[in-house]
Scaffold this motif. Structure first.
Motif, mmCIF file in Angstrom:
data_model
loop_
_atom_site.group_PDB
_atom_site.id
_atom_site.type_symbol
_atom_site.label_atom_id
_atom_site.label_comp_id
_atom_site.label_asym_id
_atom_site.label_seq_id
_atom_site.Cartn_x
_atom_site.Cartn_y
_atom_site.Cartn_z
ATOM 1 N N ARG A 140 -24.273 44.253 5.385
ATOM 2 C CA ARG A 140 -25.724 44.477 5.225
ATOM 3 C C ARG A 140 -26.327 43.470 4.254
ATOM 4 O O ARG A 140 -27.445 43.025 4.435
ATOM 5 N N LYS A 141 -25.555 43.134 3.186
ATOM 6 C CA LYS A 141 -26.046 42.131 2.218
ATOM 7 C C LYS A 141 -26.263 40.792 2.907
ATOM 8 O O LYS A 141 -27.258 40.113 2.690
ATOM 9 N N ARG A 144 -29.328 41.114 5.169
ATOM 10 C CA ARG A 144 -30.599 41.190 4.424
ATOM 11 C C ARG A 144 -30.971 39.827 3.842
ATOM 12 O O ARG A 144 -32.143 39.461 3.814
ATOM 13 N N GLY A 148 -34.027 39.799 5.781
ATOM 14 C CA GLY A 148 -34.797 40.823 5.057
ATOM 15 C C GLY A 148 -34.461 42.197 5.632
ATOM 16 O O GLY A 148 -33.363 42.418 6.150
ATOM 17 N N GLU A 149 -35.397 43.139 5.539
ATOM 18 C CA GLU A 149 -35.134 44.482 6.075
ATOM 19 C C GLU A 149 -35.086 44.407 7.596
ATOM 20 O O GLU A 149 -35.883 43.686 8.212
ATOM 21 N N THR A 150 -34.179 45.165 8.205
ATOM 22 C CA THR A 150 -34.023 45.110 9.672
ATOM 23 C C THR A 150 -34.085 46.542 10.243
ATOM 24 O O THR A 150 -33.024 47.129 10.534
#
Ligand code: SAM
Length: 284
Positions: A140-141, A144, A148-150
């Motif tokens: 996730r890092k 992101r 960015g946010e997904t």
């Protein structure tokens, strides 16, 4: 021309006068150490993409936001991952389009997921099945940092060999060790016309997967391929292929879901023995 601003957390590349680049993530108060030369991130954050920055030793670097390829090549990796050349083919041969519903098997470091999320766009959805919880936070890092946010990404902490919950799926795309165990679940999840795609590392795996796709009786147009990308050195003095290239990564297997009913395991079509090599006729 509108100018994008570089923000804290962005992955960037610093390009020196010789055209070599150094990859880093921007952090407030942070520095990049480019072969012993320090570049302050505070002098980059808030500035435009593609501008220049001076270093402590008085050198000048061009600063560019990292592309997906540069990010995947350098981001932290905690699993083996799919190289961008293969991810590009999985997304295109896998027919991933804006708005598509894609089920992915195996999140790993999130490299393939990045390409799938970009391909489905904000109106599509990628649902990734992943067994290992620690993989999820690390991947996730990585995701992101670039995207960015997904909100178009959902991770299921589940074993894809046990089943796929989604239905009317446009593409099922796998990078798990035993993709043949997913074939019946992919058959149930995919809409007629949908695409099955899998990355596999070895030739015996391709054979086992193709046999599973044939035996279940509801897939057509089974294709196997690999991609070789050969970089070239081009200058005023010479034009020639690079001396080094990535020789082998993996194989890609694709198939289309037809409207046929999947065969139950006991009804599956018998297959010819797989380990007999066809005799090559002797030359006259
Ligand atoms: C090689 S990595 C995937 C790398 C990823 N495609 C990338 O490009 O970064 C394989 C991943 O599949 C996960 N995995 C293995 N078996 C699985 C299963 N049965 N269900 C879900 N995930 C599984 C592993 O935990 C691992 O994270």
């Amino acid at each position: 021309m509108s100018e994008a601003r570089l923000e804290a957390g962005d992955p960037v590349v610093l390009v020196d006068e010789k055209g070599r680049y150094f990859y880093d993530w921007l952090a407030p108060g942070g520095h990049s150490n480019v072969r012993g030369d320090l570049v302050s991130h505070d002098e980059i954050i808030g500035h435009g993409d593609g501008g220049t920055v001076g270093s402590r030793r008085g050198r000048t670097y061009r600063v560019l936001s990292a592309t997906l390829v540069q990010h995947v090549q350098h981001m932290p990796k905690h699993t083996s991952l799919i190289f961008p050349k293969d991810a590009a083919l999985l997304a295109t041969w896998g027919d991933v389009f804006p708005g598509a519903l894609v089920v992915e098997g195996g999140l790993g470091s999130g490299a393939l997921t990045l390409s799938l999320l970009r391909a489905v766009g904000p109106t599509g959805r990628v649902v990734t099945y992943e067994l290992r919880e620690e993989s999820v936070n690390r991947a996730r890092k990585n995701i992101r940092a670039l995207l960015g946010e997904t909100p178009n990404h959902e991770v299921r902490h589940a074993d894809i060999y046990q089943g796929i919950e989604e239905r009317d799926v446009d593409s099922v795309i796998l990078d798990v060790p035993e993709p043949w165990d997913v074939v019946p679940h992919a058959a149930a999840a995919l809409r007629p016309g949908g695409v099955f795609a899998s990355y596999v590392v070895g030739t015996t795996q391709i054979q086992r997967l193709v046999i599973a796709l044939e035996r279940i009786g509801c897939f057509a147009l089974i294709e196997c391929l690999e991609s070789l990308v050969r970089p070239w050195q081009v200058s005023a003095r010479s034009v020639r292929p690079d001396l080094q290239m990535v020789g082998h990564t993996g194989f890609l297997v694709f198939a289309r879901r037809t409207a046929a009913e999947p065969r139950a395991p006991r009804e599956e079509a018998p297959t010819e023995p797989v380990d007999e090599v066809e005799a090559v006729p002797e030359e006259a």
